[in-house]
Design an enzyme around this catalytic site. Structure first.
Site, short mmCIF file in Angstrom:
data_model
loop_
_atom_site.label_atom_id
_atom_site.label_comp_id
_atom_site.label_asym_id
_atom_site.label_seq_id
_atom_site.Cartn_x
_atom_site.Cartn_y
_atom_site.Cartn_z
N ASP A 97 -8.92 18.75 2.07
CA ASP A 97 -9.30 17.51 2.75
C ASP A 97 -10.09 16.64 1.77
OD1 ASP A 97 -11.80 18.64 2.60
OD2 ASP A 97 -11.95 19.07 4.73
N SER A 98 -10.40 15.44 2.17
CA SER A 98 -11.01 14.49 1.24
C SER A 98 -12.53 14.61 1.16
CB SER A 98 -10.67 13.07 1.66
OG SER A 98 -11.29 12.78 2.90
N GLY A 99 -13.13 15.33 2.09
CA GLY A 99 -14.58 15.39 2.17
C GLY A 99 -15.17 14.38 3.13
N GLY A 100 -14.34 13.46 3.62
CA GLY A 100 -14.84 12.42 4.52
C GLY A 100 -15.47 12.96 5.78
N PHE A 101 -14.82 13.93 6.42
CA PHE A 101 -15.35 14.47 7.67
C PHE A 101 -16.72 15.11 7.45
CE2 PHE A 101 -15.92 17.88 10.79
CZ PHE A 101 -15.77 17.16 11.97
N ASP A 151 -11.29 8.94 4.41
CA ASP A 151 -11.33 8.12 5.61
C ASP A 151 -12.68 8.24 6.28
OD1 ASP A 151 -11.00 10.82 6.37
OD2 ASP A 151 -10.19 10.23 8.31
N GLN A 194 -6.38 7.03 12.26
CA GLN A 194 -7.57 7.06 13.10
C GLN A 194 -7.38 6.06 14.25
OE1 GLN A 194 -10.02 9.12 13.10
NE2 GLN A 194 -10.11 10.02 11.06
N ASP A 271 -4.75 23.01 11.48
CA ASP A 271 -5.75 23.86 10.85
C ASP A 271 -6.99 23.90 11.72
OD1 ASP A 271 -8.37 22.50 9.36
OD2 ASP A 271 -6.82 21.08 9.92
N CYS A 309 0.06 43.29 20.01
CA CYS A 309 -0.13 42.77 18.65
C CYS A 309 0.19 43.84 17.62
CB CYS A 309 -1.58 42.29 18.47
SG CYS A 309 -1.92 41.60 16.83
N CYS A 311 -0.74 43.50 14.32
CA CYS A 311 -1.54 43.24 13.13
C CYS A 311 -2.20 44.53 12.62
CB CYS A 311 -2.60 42.17 13.41
SG CYS A 311 -4.08 42.75 14.26
N CYS A 314 -4.92 45.94 15.03
CA CYS A 314 -4.43 46.56 16.27
C CYS A 314 -3.62 47.82 16.02
CB CYS A 314 -3.62 45.54 17.07
SG CYS A 314 -4.63 44.20 17.73
N HIS A 340 -7.39 39.83 12.89
CA HIS A 340 -6.62 39.79 14.14
C HIS A 340 -6.42 38.35 14.62
CE1 HIS A 340 -5.24 40.49 18.22
NE2 HIS A 340 -6.18 39.63 18.58
#
Length: 381
Positions: A97-101, A151, A194, A271, A309, A311, A314, A340
């Site tokens: 990500d850009s770091g904006g958040f 952004d 946005q 994500d 499951c 995994c 499990c 898990h």
């Protein structure tokens, strides 16, 4: 002659009854099926999970965070190590990500100007400045396959006038970042739509960004306090504004219901830190709903966390054992619950892809929601 874009999308099939898309995303580090869930490795590491474990569970692209890596260890050190893939020993896809958040959610004393954002480092109070050009430069140095525009992510319920100005600024910043991007043949830069909950502002943002012809588009500013119904409503009118031949990425969304509802509305990539964050508190996603394995009733429960499951957790360990580890503050317990939960979401998306192929995603959703225990108030198409 313009170089071939680093990131391409191939649409394989559209589901008959919804806007769901089965496709694949082509990156410099492999071609991967969509819709997909991408684990988050903020500090160039998915918390407590080794790269080979991520590979074994079917993770194809993982996220790292530009803001955090810029502050520590620094993009120059990562470059010296040979780039982010070599630094973290991951040979599949990476998205930064850009770091904006983070600037808008973590940093103190923000001062937003047209040139960028002045703020204080949340670790030590140091004065810092981040602009579209600076963010893209850092991402170019880190070397991820997919990188994000810088952004502003305004609160969902901010005033209309503020969000309008923010959207206009984000569009200008996106154009500046695109011009600063050095390696379009090695890294795909996505624009971020946005606009809060306002249809006209989302339309304006999408129109601005699509005109710049990014290789992919993100939908930002959701899962920030609004209801599921409000988020789904925004997706209903936003995803159709984005090109069919480009990937669509809904940022920061990872609950099972939101993943399925997002796919129904045409989203390809997701994500979220949710699976590993709740795992550290002993909360596990299962085919029968959430299970808090730390609860006393599981002290003598010698069944797997999820009997449906397959995994590593499990297949090999019981609820009683995992609970014991967590109560004893043993790190292995956090690893088992984290493994898990990540496996659960990655496998859920595999099932979703199969449902799209078979044109029965709505039936799959109905069955999954019933088993998971979602109530009717969350069933808003």
């Amino acid at each position: 002659m313009a170089a071939e874009p680093a990131i391409k999308y191939r649409l394989i099939k559209k589901e008959k009854h919804t806007g769901a898309r089965l496709g694949e995303i082509i990156t410099p580090h492999g071609t991967f099926p969509t819709p997909m869930f991408m684990p988050v490795g903020t500090q160039a590491s998915v918390k407590s999970i080794a790269p080979e474990e991520l590979d074994a569970m079917g993770a194809n692209i993982i996220l790292s965070n530009t803001y955090h890596l810029w502050l520590r260890p620094g993009e120059d050190l990562v470059e010296e190590a040979g780039g982010l893939h070599k630094f973290m020993n991951w040979n599949k896809g990476i998205l930064t990500d850009s770091g904006g958040f983070q600037v808008f959610s973590l940093a103190d004393l923000r001062n937003i100007k047209e040139e960028g954002v002045y703020f204080r480092n949340h670790l030590n109070g140091q004065k810092l400045f981040l602009s579209p050009e600076k963010a893209i430069n850092i991402e170019n140095v880190l070397g991820a396959d997919i990188i994000m525009s810088f952004d502003e992510c305004p609160p969902f319920f901010e005033s209309y006038d503020y969000i309008k100005k923010s959207v206009e600024r984000t569009s200008r910043w996106a154009e500046r970042g695109l011009k600063a991007h050095k390696y379009p043949d090695r890294q795909g830069l996505f624009g971020i739509v946005q606009g809060g909950g306002h249809k006209d502002l989302r339309q304006q943002s999408a129109r601005d960004l699509v005109s710049l012809d990014f290789p992919g588009y993100s939908i930002g500013g959701l899962s920030v306090g609004e209801s599921k119904a409000e988020m789904n409503n925004v997706l209903e009118f936003t995803t159709p504004l984005l090109p069919e031949n480009k990937p669509r990425y809904l940022m920061g969304v990872g609950s099972p219901d939101a993943l399925i509802d997002g796919v129904i509305r045409g989203v390809d990539m997701f994500d979220c830190v949710l699976p590993t964050r709740i795992a550290r508190n002993g909360t596990c996603m299962t085919s029968h709903g959430r299970l808090v394995v730390k609860n006393a009733k599981y002290a003598r429960d010698f069944t797997p966390i999820d009997d449906n499951c397959n995994c590593y957790t499990c297949r090999n360990f019981t609820r009683a054992y995992v609970r014991h580890l967590l109560k004893a503050d043993e790190t292995f317990g956090l690893r088992l619950t984290s493994y898990h939960n990540l496996y659960f979401l990655i496998n859920l998306m595999k099932q979703v892809r199969e449902a799209i192929m078979n044109d029965n995603l709505l039936e799959f959703r109905e069955h999954f929601f019933e088993e998971y225990g979602y109530n009717e108030s969350k069933r808003n198409f």
